[in-house]
Design a protein around this motif. Structure first.
Motif, short mmCIF file in Angstrom:
data_model
loop_
_atom_site.label_atom_id
_atom_site.label_comp_id
_atom_site.label_asym_id
_atom_site.label_seq_id
_atom_site.Cartn_x
_atom_site.Cartn_y
_atom_site.Cartn_z
N GLY A 135 -7.15 -5.18 11.95
CA GLY A 135 -7.07 -6.51 12.52
C GLY A 135 -5.73 -6.84 13.14
O GLY A 135 -4.85 -6.00 13.26
N LYS A 177 -2.68 -15.84 9.55
CA LYS A 177 -4.02 -15.30 9.33
C LYS A 177 -4.19 -13.94 9.97
O LYS A 177 -3.51 -13.60 10.93
N TYR A 202 -7.16 -11.47 11.67
CA TYR A 202 -8.50 -11.47 12.26
C TYR A 202 -8.94 -10.03 12.47
O TYR A 202 -8.16 -9.20 12.93
N GLY A 256 -12.65 -10.45 16.01
CA GLY A 256 -12.10 -11.79 16.14
C GLY A 256 -12.45 -12.72 14.99
O GLY A 256 -12.07 -13.88 15.01
N ARG A 257 -13.16 -12.23 13.98
CA ARG A 257 -13.51 -13.06 12.83
C ARG A 257 -12.37 -13.08 11.82
O ARG A 257 -11.63 -12.10 11.68
N TYR A 258 -12.26 -14.18 11.12
CA TYR A 258 -11.25 -14.33 10.07
C TYR A 258 -11.43 -13.24 9.03
O TYR A 258 -12.54 -12.96 8.57
N ILE A 312 -11.57 -18.57 14.13
CA ILE A 312 -11.89 -17.36 14.91
C ILE A 312 -10.77 -17.10 15.90
O ILE A 312 -9.95 -17.95 16.19
N SER A 313 -10.79 -15.89 16.45
CA SER A 313 -9.80 -15.47 17.43
C SER A 313 -10.51 -14.60 18.45
O SER A 313 -11.68 -14.24 18.27
#
Length: 92
Positions: A28, A34, A36, A40-42, A61-62
């Motif tokens: 990630g 944070k 990701y 792109g999910r946490y 989200i990212s």
């Protein structure tokens, strides 16, 4: 390159904003406090040098991200931590 650990003490490698498992698999990207996953999910929140999964943050989200794998690390596990949250679902 700096060292991060999961809540249970599994070593991670941080290089810039990228995070890799001990085996060198890209897991990630760091954005603020944070992490990701590549889609792109946490995936977790950084607390000190630990990454913990916190259900209260899971809605963030990212953008998706990619990175080439890197060489594995011989880092040893650290002791588990009692911080609030769960073990993130990262490959070893």
């Amino acid at each position: 390159m700096s060292s991060l650990y999961t809540k249970n003490g599994r070593p991670l490698q941080a290089s810039g904003s990228n995070v890799y498992s001990r085996s060198g698999t890209y897991v990630g990207r760091i954005s603020g406090e944070k992490v990701y996953d590549p889609s792109g999910r946490y995936a977790g929140t950084i607390v000190g040098n630990r990454v913990v999964y916190r259900s209260t943050d899971r809605t963030s989200i990212s953008a998706p991200s990619v990175s080439a794998p890197r060489a594995g690390s011989a880092s040893a596990h650290a002791a588990g931590s009692a911080i609030w949250g769960d073990e993130p679902d990262f490959p070893d």
